[in-house]
Design an enzyme around this catalytic site. Structure first.
Site, PDB file in Angstrom:
ATOM      1  N   CYS A   1      10.774  53.842  60.152  1.00 55.88           N
ATOM      2  CA  CYS A   1      10.653  54.249  60.801  1.00 55.88           C
ATOM      3  C   CYS A   1      10.268  55.717  61.178  1.00 55.88           C
ATOM      4  CB  CYS A   1      12.161  54.083  61.754  1.00 55.88           C
ATOM      5  SG  CYS A   1      13.712  55.054  61.265  1.00 55.88           S
TER       6      CYS A   1
ATOM      7  N   CYS B   1      14.803  56.869  56.187  1.00 54.53           N
ATOM      8  CA  CYS B   1      14.226  55.328  56.404  1.00 54.53           C
ATOM      9  C   CYS B   1      12.612  55.005  55.841  1.00 54.53           C
ATOM     10  CB  CYS B   1      15.054  54.813  57.643  1.00 54.53           C
ATOM     11  SG  CYS B   1      13.774  53.098  59.052  1.00 54.53           S
TER      12      CYS B   1
ATOM     13  N   HIS C   1      31.676  41.965  53.895  1.00 52.13           N
ATOM     14  CA  HIS C   1      32.003  43.712  53.784  1.00 52.13           C
ATOM     15  C   HIS C   1      30.611  43.241  53.864  1.00 52.13           C
ATOM     16  CE1 HIS C   1      36.084  43.424  54.923  1.00 52.13           C
ATOM     17  NE2 HIS C   1      35.787  43.097  55.738  1.00 52.13           N
TER      18      HIS C   1
ATOM     19  N   ARG D   1      29.912  54.719  43.741  1.00 55.39           N
ATOM     20  CA  ARG D   1      30.593  53.792  44.015  1.00 55.39           C
ATOM     21  C   ARG D   1      29.553  52.974  43.564  1.00 55.39           C
ATOM     22  NH1 ARG D   1      33.857  52.204  49.007  1.00 55.39           N
ATOM     23  NH2 ARG D   1      33.727  50.199  48.040  1.00 55.39           N
TER      24      ARG D   1
ATOM     25  N   CYS E   1      16.037  50.802  64.630  1.00 53.77           N
ATOM     26  CA  CYS E   1      15.040  50.341  63.863  1.00 53.77           C
ATOM     27  C   CYS E   1      15.309  49.471  62.477  1.00 53.77           C
ATOM     28  CB  CYS E   1      15.351  51.306  62.857  1.00 53.77           C
ATOM     29  SG  CYS E   1      13.920  51.139  61.394  1.00 53.77           S
TER      30      CYS E   1
ATOM     31  N   CYS F   1      18.876  50.971  57.472  1.00 51.50           N
ATOM     32  CA  CYS F   1      18.372  52.271  58.594  1.00 51.50           C
ATOM     33  C   CYS F   1      19.541  52.688  59.883  1.00 51.50           C
ATOM     34  CB  CYS F   1      17.165  51.920  58.949  1.00 51.50           C
ATOM     35  SG  CYS F   1      16.500  53.677  60.335  1.00 51.50           S
TER      36      CYS F   1
ATOM     37  N   TYR G   1      29.111  57.079  48.218  1.00 47.98           N
ATOM     38  CA  TYR G   1      28.977  55.564  47.963  1.00 47.98           C
ATOM     39  C   TYR G   1      28.049  55.745  46.884  1.00 47.98           C
ATOM     40  CZ  TYR G   1      31.628  53.401  52.107  1.00 47.98           C
ATOM     41  OH  TYR G   1      32.508  53.117  52.900  1.00 47.98           O
TER      42      TYR G   1
HETATM   43  C1  BJW Z   1      44.865  43.392  41.586  1.00 48.75           C
HETATM   44  C2  BJW Z   1      45.282  43.682  41.090  1.00 48.75           C
HETATM   45  C3  BJW Z   1      45.227  42.944  40.068  1.00 48.75           C
HETATM   46  C4  BJW Z   1      45.110  45.289  42.189  1.00 48.75           C
HETATM   47  N1  BJW Z   1      44.394  41.916  40.448  1.00 48.75           N
HETATM   48  N2  BJW Z   1      46.105  41.585  42.090  1.00 48.75           N
HETATM   49  C5  BJW Z   1      44.047  44.414  64.617  1.00 48.75           C
HETATM   50  C6  BJW Z   1      44.751  45.234  65.052  1.00 48.75           C
HETATM   51  C7  BJW Z   1      44.924  46.801  64.449  1.00 48.75           C
HETATM   52  C8  BJW Z   1      43.104  46.553  64.316  1.00 48.75           C
HETATM   53  C9  BJW Z   1      42.505  45.435  64.361  1.00 48.75           C
HETATM   54  C10 BJW Z   1      43.127  44.502  64.172  1.00 48.75           C
HETATM   55  N3  BJW Z   1      41.789  43.646  64.523  1.00 48.75           N
HETATM   56  C11 BJW Z   1      40.553  44.826  63.719  1.00 48.75           C
HETATM   57  C12 BJW Z   1      41.069  46.141  63.921  1.00 48.75           C
HETATM   58  C13 BJW Z   1      40.249  46.369  62.945  1.00 48.75           C
HETATM   59  C14 BJW Z   1      40.579  46.468  61.876  1.00 48.75           C
HETATM   60  C15 BJW Z   1      40.581  46.499  60.523  1.00 48.75           C
HETATM   61  O1  BJW Z   1      41.352  45.340  60.331  1.00 48.75           O
HETATM   62  N4  BJW Z   1      42.008  46.686  60.930  1.00 48.75           N
HETATM   63  C16 BJW Z   1      43.560  47.171  59.783  1.00 48.75           C
HETATM   64  C17 BJW Z   1      43.550  48.586  57.703  1.00 48.75           C
HETATM   65  C18 BJW Z   1      44.493  46.768  60.648  1.00 48.75           C
HETATM   66  N5  BJW Z   1      38.623  46.374  61.377  1.00 48.75           N
HETATM   67  C19 BJW Z   1      37.648  46.092  61.081  1.00 48.75           C
HETATM   68  O2  BJW Z   1      37.320  47.876  61.865  1.00 48.75           O
HETATM   69  C20 BJW Z   1      36.519  45.086  60.820  1.00 48.75           C
HETATM   70  N6  BJW Z   1      35.901  45.293  62.010  1.00 48.75           N
HETATM   71  C21 BJW Z   1      36.327  44.468  63.710  1.00 48.75           C
HETATM   72  O3  BJW Z   1      37.226  44.069  63.674  1.00 48.75           O
HETATM   73  O4  BJW Z   1      34.896  44.426  64.299  1.00 48.75           O
HETATM   74  C22 BJW Z   1      35.500  44.169  65.607  1.00 48.75           C
HETATM   75  C23 BJW Z   1      34.232  44.511  66.688  1.00 48.75           C
HETATM   76  C24 BJW Z   1      33.729  43.381  67.193  1.00 48.75           C
HETATM   77  C25 BJW Z   1      33.035  43.915  68.335  1.00 48.75           C
HETATM   78  C26 BJW Z   1      32.268  45.012  68.466  1.00 48.75           C
HETATM   79  C27 BJW Z   1      32.366  45.814  66.945  1.00 48.75           C
HETATM   80  C28 BJW Z   1      33.481  45.705  66.332  1.00 48.75           C
HETATM   81  C29 BJW Z   1      36.034  45.234  59.832  1.00 48.75           C
HETATM   82  C30 BJW Z   1      36.946  45.754  58.751  1.00 48.75           C
HETATM   83  C31 BJW Z   1      35.548  46.708  57.269  1.00 48.75           C
HETATM   84  C32 BJW Z   1      36.788  47.111  56.416  1.00 48.75           C
HETATM   85  N7  BJW Z   1      35.961  47.538  55.775  1.00 48.75           N
HETATM   86  C33 BJW Z   1      36.689  48.167  54.636  1.00 48.75           C
HETATM   87  C34 BJW Z   1      35.037  49.288  53.745  1.00 48.75           C
HETATM   88  C35 BJW Z   1      34.119  48.287  53.199  1.00 48.75           C
HETATM   89  C36 BJW Z   1      33.230  49.626  52.512  1.00 48.75           C
HETATM   90  C37 BJW Z   1      33.229  50.273  50.992  1.00 48.75           C
HETATM   91  O5  BJW Z   1      33.934  49.562  50.454  1.00 48.75           O
HETATM   92  O6  BJW Z   1      34.193  51.190  51.383  1.00 48.75           O
HETATM   93  O7  BJW Z   1      36.079  47.494  52.838  1.00 48.75           O
HETATM   94  S1  BJW Z   1      37.812  48.855  54.018  1.00 48.75           S
HETATM   95  C38 BJW Z   1      38.408  47.981  52.994  1.00 48.75           C
HETATM   96  O8  BJW Z   1      39.474  46.704  52.785  1.00 48.75           O
HETATM   97  C39 BJW Z   1      36.972  46.990  52.022  1.00 48.75           C
HETATM   98  C40 BJW Z   1      37.702  46.133  51.978  1.00 48.75           C
HETATM   99  O9  BJW Z   1      36.543  44.797  51.580  1.00 48.75           O
HETATM  100  C41 BJW Z   1      39.042  45.924  52.569  1.00 48.75           C
HETATM  101  C42 BJW Z   1      39.932  45.168  52.413  1.00 48.75           C
HETATM  102  O10 BJW Z   1      40.249  45.340  51.504  1.00 48.75           O
HETATM  103  P1  BJW Z   1      41.018  44.687  49.745  1.00 48.75           P
HETATM  104  O11 BJW Z   1      40.236  44.259  49.159  1.00 48.75           O
HETATM  105  O12 BJW Z   1      42.284  43.814  50.633  1.00 48.75           O
HETATM  106  O13 BJW Z   1      41.743  45.879  48.926  1.00 48.75           O
HETATM  107  P2  BJW Z   1      42.893  46.457  49.429  1.00 48.75           P
HETATM  108  O14 BJW Z   1      43.384  47.444  47.810  1.00 48.75           O
HETATM  109  O15 BJW Z   1      43.116  46.686  50.308  1.00 48.75           O
HETATM  110  O16 BJW Z   1      44.151  45.893  48.518  1.00 48.75           O
HETATM  111  C43 BJW Z   1      44.214  45.203  46.501  1.00 48.75           C
HETATM  112  C44 BJW Z   1      45.287  44.750  46.527  1.00 48.75           C
HETATM  113  O17 BJW Z   1      44.811  43.860  45.309  1.00 48.75           O
HETATM  114  C45 BJW Z   1      46.745  44.260  46.348  1.00 48.75           C
HETATM  115  O18 BJW Z   1      47.485  43.038  47.342  1.00 48.75           O
HETATM  116  C46 BJW Z   1      46.759  44.421  45.336  1.00 48.75           C
HETATM  117  O19 BJW Z   1      48.422  44.348  45.500  1.00 48.75           O
HETATM  118  C47 BJW Z   1      45.842  43.656  44.685  1.00 48.75           C
HETATM  119  N8  BJW Z   1      45.603  44.224  42.980  1.00 48.75           N
HETATM  120  N9  BJW Z   1      45.249  44.958  41.642  1.00 48.75           N
HETATM  121  C48 BJW Z   1      45.599  41.260  40.758  1.00 48.75           C
HETATM  122  N10 BJW Z   1      44.385  43.436  38.896  1.00 48.75           N
END
Ligand code: BJW
Length: 295
Positions: free
Chosen positions: A197, A194, A125, A74, A138, A133, A71
């Protein structure tokens, strides 16, 4: 020059000009042409890094040094990057349309830096520049922390004797993004603590897999979505729309009558449920397409 078919451009612009309630869902592809890697697909971070070893609370508990290294890197890259024409075009549209909301999955800070109105920007996100923390008991959080490196131990080494320091930095950065390079072990002592805490480690204020999205953000969106009014349009920009609950907003907007416009490099990346008659798919680089279709 982006090759947007004239017919699609005209029908989209006609719909946009009469649209009053509009959503935009943003993903990493929006920032790709600013030089920031996406997650999935070619060149994506999850190709060379195991998401489960980096972007989960369990990973942080197991190896906070490794997670911070990722991170901190990043954060450094995002600070060096600049918003591109798509960030600016979207920010301008958001200012122009009163009933507008952007749901961003991006944590890179580029939309805020492009002066996207903050009350219309919901960070699903979190942000790389929020820290909080990690201690369960905390509640310390800090916004807009741009310290780079976050702690001295995480500095990205530069070779002062090298006249082309920036090249050296560039090479070293490439090394860090390559999983084959072994990184120095970092222990608790050297990681950010932190200030409240004085016990817990600070962690990035992003939403990891298995974590809940920020409740206030979800509530604001729910309130906006469930208003007894139609939604005219959702633009789905640079996202693979595979991560939930974020991807679910496309269907929720549809239920409220929204047409869908996808802006993506990859024509296979359509949200679950596919495209319908009257939707648009603008294929190509968002940085080129967005200013053109929002003109
Ligand atoms: C271009 C381009 C150009 C390239 N021009 N286009 C159902 C089934 C199974 C699992 C789950 C489910 N529901 C939930 C889950 C679990 C999980 C999930 O969704 N998993 C899936 C993978 C299946 N979800 C979670 O865990 C979420 N939380 C949750 O569900 O909590 C439930 C809960 C309830 C009660 C108590 C506790 C919990 C949280 C998800 C958080 C995701 N976090 C991340 C990391 C963030 C930190 C970091 O940056 O490191 O977020 S993962 C990563 O993916 C990041 C992004 O925001 C996210 C989305 O990705 P994004 O932005 O779409 O990027 P890419 O790379 O996938 O796509 C890029 C696109 O751009 C492509 O299409 C390219 O073609 C295109 N592109 N260049 C235009 N120039």
């Amino acid at each position: 020059p982006s090759g947007v078919p004239q017919e699609d451009l005209e029908s989209f612009q006609a719909h946009l000009s009469k649209s009053t309630r509009i959503l935009a869902l943003l993903g990493a592809g929006l920032s790709a042409s600013s030089g920031l890697p996406t997650f999935r697909g070619a060149g994506g971070l999850w190709r060379t890094h195991d998401a489960m070893q980096l972007a989960t609370p369990e990973a942080f508990a197991r190896d906070p040094g490794l997670v911070w290294q990722f991170y901190n890197y990043r954060r450094h890259m995002a600070l060096k990057a600049k918003p591109n024409p798509a960030h600016y075009a979207l920010a301008e549209l958001a200012r122009k349309k009163e009933d507008f909301m952007t749901l961003s999955q991006n944590v890179d800070g580029l939309s805020p830096r492009a002066k996207h109105p903050e009350d219309k920007l919901k960070l699903l996100h979190g942000s790389l520049f929020d820290v909080k923390c990690s201690d369960f008991f905390c509640n310390y959080t800090e916004s807009n922390n741009y310290t780079d490196p976050i702690v001295p131990a995480l500095a990205i080494p530069t070779d002062e004797s090298d006249p082309t320091t920036s090249d050296a930095l560039q090479r070293r950065e490439l090394d860090i993004s390559n999983e084959n390079v072994s990184l120095p072990e970092l222990d608790y002592r050297h990681l950010p603590k932190c200030p409240k805490c004085k016990r817990g480690l600070l962690r990035p204020g992003v939403v990891w897999f298995g974590e809940m999205l920020p409740t206030n953000v979800i509530e604001d969106i729910d309130n906006w979505m469930t208003k007894n009014k139609k939604i005219d349009l959702i633009m789905v920009i640079g996202t693979s729309a595979k991560v939930y609950p974020a991807a679910g907003y496309v269907d929720r907007a549809r239920v409220k009558g929204a047409k869908v416009a996808i802006i993506n490099m990859d024509s296979n990346d359509v949200p679950a449920g596919g495209l319908r008659k009257g939707d648009w798919f603008f294929e190509g680089d968002a940085a080129q397409i967005m200013p053109e279709i929002l003109k």
